[in-house]
Write a protein that holds these residues in place. Sequence first.
Motif, PDB file in Angstrom:
ATOM      1  N   ASN A 212       0.815  -1.211   0.000  1.00  0.00           N
ATOM      2  CA  ASN A 212       0.000   0.000   0.000  1.00  0.00           C
ATOM      3  C   ASN A 212       0.855   1.270   0.000  1.00  0.00           C
ATOM      4  N   VAL A 213       1.908   1.294   0.832  1.00  0.00           N
ATOM      5  CA  VAL A 213       2.769   2.488   0.872  1.00  0.00           C
ATOM      6  C   VAL A 213       3.533   2.629  -0.438  1.00  0.00           C
ATOM      7  N   MET A 214       3.942   1.494  -0.990  1.00  0.00           N
ATOM      8  CA  MET A 214       4.709   1.511  -2.243  1.00  0.00           C
ATOM      9  C   MET A 214       3.860   2.061  -3.384  1.00  0.00           C
ATOM     10  N   VAL A 215       2.580   1.680  -3.451  1.00  0.00           N
ATOM     11  CA  VAL A 215       1.699   2.185  -4.514  1.00  0.00           C
ATOM     12  C   VAL A 215       1.568   3.701  -4.419  1.00  0.00           C
ATOM     13  N   THR A 216       1.439   4.209  -3.193  1.00  0.00           N
ATOM     14  CA  THR A 216       1.359   5.665  -3.004  1.00  0.00           C
ATOM     15  C   THR A 216       2.658   6.343  -3.424  1.00  0.00           C
ATOM     16  N   THR A 217       3.791   5.737  -3.070  1.00  0.00           N
ATOM     17  CA  THR A 217       5.092   6.330  -3.395  1.00  0.00           C
ATOM     18  C   THR A 217       5.335   6.359  -4.892  1.00  0.00           C
ATOM     19  N   LEU A 218       4.850   5.353  -5.601  1.00  0.00           N
ATOM     20  CA  LEU A 218       5.075   5.300  -7.050  1.00  0.00           C
ATOM     21  C   LEU A 218       4.423   6.465  -7.786  1.00  0.00           C
ATOM     22  N   GLY A 219       3.455   7.133  -7.151  1.00  0.00           N
ATOM     23  CA  GLY A 219       2.816   8.285  -7.776  1.00  0.00           C
ATOM     24  C   GLY A 219       3.508   9.597  -7.472  1.00  0.00           C
ATOM     25  N   GLU A 220       4.585   9.570  -6.681  1.00  0.00           N
ATOM     26  CA  GLU A 220       5.288  10.804  -6.323  1.00  0.00           C
ATOM     27  C   GLU A 220       6.065  11.351  -7.540  1.00  0.00           C
ATOM     28  N   ASP A 221       6.288  12.679  -7.522  1.00  0.00           N
ATOM     29  CA  ASP A 221       6.940  13.331  -8.663  1.00  0.00           C
ATOM     30  C   ASP A 221       8.363  12.826  -8.887  1.00  0.00           C
ATOM     31  N   TYR A 222       9.116  12.585  -7.782  1.00  0.00           N
ATOM     32  CA  TYR A 222      10.509  12.173  -7.963  1.00  0.00           C
ATOM     33  C   TYR A 222      10.622  10.793  -8.592  1.00  0.00           C
ATOM     34  N   VAL A 223       9.611   9.943  -8.385  1.00  0.00           N
ATOM     35  CA  VAL A 223       9.621   8.621  -9.026  1.00  0.00           C
ATOM     36  C   VAL A 223       9.309   8.775 -10.517  1.00  0.00           C
ATOM     37  N   VAL A 224       8.309   9.625 -10.829  1.00  0.00           N
ATOM     38  CA  VAL A 224       7.978   9.883 -12.235  1.00  0.00           C
ATOM     39  C   VAL A 224       9.170  10.503 -12.957  1.00  0.00           C
ATOM     40  N   MET A 225       9.871  11.442 -12.280  1.00  0.00           N
ATOM     41  CA  MET A 225      11.045  12.073 -12.870  1.00  0.00           C
ATOM     42  C   MET A 225      12.146  11.046 -13.140  1.00  0.00           C
ATOM     43  N   ALA A 226      12.339  10.122 -12.189  1.00  0.00           N
ATOM     44  CA  ALA A 226      13.368   9.094 -12.379  1.00  0.00           C
ATOM     45  C   ALA A 226      13.046   8.218 -13.583  1.00  0.00           C
ATOM     46  N   GLU A 227      11.760   7.881 -13.750  1.00  0.00           N
ATOM     47  CA  GLU A 227      11.364   7.078 -14.914  1.00  0.00           C
ATOM     48  C   GLU A 227      11.548   7.876 -16.201  1.00  0.00           C
ATOM     49  N   ALA A 228      11.223   9.192 -16.157  1.00  0.00           N
ATOM     50  CA  ALA A 228      11.350  10.033 -17.351  1.00  0.00           C
ATOM     51  C   ALA A 228      12.806  10.194 -17.770  1.00  0.00           C
ATOM     52  N   LYS A 229      13.739  10.130 -16.796  1.00  0.00           N
ATOM     53  CA  LYS A 229      15.163  10.261 -17.118  1.00  0.00           C
ATOM     54  C   LYS A 229      15.734   8.989 -17.720  1.00  0.00           C
ATOM     55  N   GLY A 230      14.916   7.946 -17.783  1.00  0.00           N
ATOM     56  CA  GLY A 230      15.352   6.695 -18.412  1.00  0.00           C
ATOM     57  C   GLY A 230      16.151   5.780 -17.514  1.00  0.00           C
ATOM     58  N   LEU A 231      16.036   5.958 -16.185  1.00  0.00           N
ATOM     59  CA  LEU A 231      16.739   5.045 -15.285  1.00  0.00           C
ATOM     60  C   LEU A 231      16.142   3.648 -15.388  1.00  0.00           C
ATOM     61  N   THR A 232      16.928   2.657 -15.063  1.00  0.00           N
ATOM     62  CA  THR A 232      16.450   1.277 -15.158  1.00  0.00           C
ATOM     63  C   THR A 232      15.313   1.043 -14.167  1.00  0.00           C
ATOM     64  N   SER A 233      14.452   0.095 -14.523  1.00  0.00           N
ATOM     65  CA  SER A 233      13.308  -0.205 -13.651  1.00  0.00           C
ATOM     66  C   SER A 233      13.774  -0.651 -12.276  1.00  0.00           C
ATOM     67  N   ARG A 234      14.843  -1.474 -12.227  1.00  0.00           N
ATOM     68  CA  ARG A 234      15.327  -1.958 -10.947  1.00  0.00           C
ATOM     69  C   ARG A 234      15.784  -0.806 -10.059  1.00  0.00           C
ATOM     70  N   ARG A 235      16.475   0.193 -10.663  1.00  0.00           N
ATOM     71  CA  ARG A 235      16.966   1.316  -9.857  1.00  0.00           C
ATOM     72  C   ARG A 235      15.821   2.188  -9.362  1.00  0.00           C
ATOM     73  N   VAL A 236      14.823   2.432 -10.239  1.00  0.00           N
ATOM     74  CA  VAL A 236      13.674   3.241  -9.823  1.00  0.00           C
ATOM     75  C   VAL A 236      12.906   2.537  -8.699  1.00  0.00           C
ATOM     76  N   MET A 237      12.735   1.211  -8.857  1.00  0.00           N
ATOM     77  CA  MET A 237      11.935   0.463  -7.890  1.00  0.00           C
ATOM     78  C   MET A 237      12.598   0.434  -6.515  1.00  0.00           C
ATOM     79  N   TRP A 238      13.910   0.109  -6.458  1.00  0.00           N
ATOM     80  CA  TRP A 238      14.572  -0.075  -5.166  1.00  0.00           C
ATOM     81  C   TRP A 238      15.159   1.214  -4.611  1.00  0.00           C
ATOM     82  N   ALA A 239      15.848   2.019  -5.467  1.00  0.00           N
ATOM     83  CA  ALA A 239      16.568   3.187  -4.955  1.00  0.00           C
ATOM     84  C   ALA A 239      15.661   4.390  -4.746  1.00  0.00           C
ATOM     85  N   TYR A 240      14.555   4.498  -5.491  1.00  0.00           N
ATOM     86  CA  TYR A 240      13.699   5.672  -5.384  1.00  0.00           C
ATOM     87  C   TYR A 240      12.385   5.353  -4.657  1.00  0.00           C
TER      88      TYR A 240
END
Length: 325
Positions: A212-240
């Motif tokens: 539940n907390v992870m789903v909420t976090t995935l909608g945060e701007d810094y996670v969207v920004m990390a995905e937009a910068k083309g970071l790997t899925s593994r790095r976005v998922m664990w590091a961000y």
Amino acid sequence: MRFLARRLGFYLLTAWAAVTLNFLIPRLMPGDPVDLLVARLKGNVDPAAIDAMKRAFGISDAGVWQQYLDYLGNLLHGELGRSITFFPAEVSTIIAGSLPWTIGLVGVATLLSYLLGTFLGVIVAWKRGSWLDGVLPATTFMHAVPYFWVALALVFVFGVTLRWFPVSRAYGLDVMPAFDGPFVSSVLYHAALPAITIVIASMADRILGMRNVMVTTLGEDYVVMAEAKGLTSRRVMWAYAARNAILPNITSFALSLGFVVGGSVLTEIVFSYPGIGSMLLKGVENEDFPLMQGIFLVISLAVLAANLLADLAYVVLDPRTRQEA
């Protein structure tokens, strides 16, 4: 450092309050341990023996302040009085004998359930919308199932019907306690079913909370920004995402570690495991106030220590905490 100093001061004050309440509560109750022992012997006790028992239990006619100072002095020396149930054994000896069994069983099982539950919660949240969403109804059901029900079901299936695991004791009658292969193997074999019970019963809570907390976090701007910068899925998922979503789970885990000392009482009862939970049950059944007092004190201090560790983990994981300090 100011944050840690404030938290350390708070926990020291709370520890003093817990120790003081532990001193006051038994003295506010009617009677004392000697009265209970004399009542069990139906009053056929010599007055000299009663005086000897009062000295053994540390009961005196001194004022409350003097008793409080004596109590604190005894605590500093690790003296918690004598048990009524196991008289004349000292409470500290009983706790020292049962605590390793509880920490070994419940501690390891709690750590496993936390690691597995957190990992699965991250994966289920990251893969939301896939077939993994079908896991949620099962985890919700397991979240509502009591520990003892899971324990009884596992005993019936794997202990009584299939006879794969023993259903009682901490080790077999054919081995002697020693740090050798046969004894360690027997301990692990006997601990398997109780450990599986605790992992199954507590892991669902970790999965749901982390998901539940992870789903909420995935909608945060810094996670969207990390995905937009083309970071790997593994790095976005664990590091961000997971690194920030795990903070509430750490608090829950720290509280669980504190209550590890109290043991999973019902699980220990079902499996006749000689942990601190079983000792607490015997203390309650026999109105053994010194034993209950000692166990409650150890549990209180363990919970405070676990919360302090959680605060230290927050300082490491959350930069905002360091900025506030």
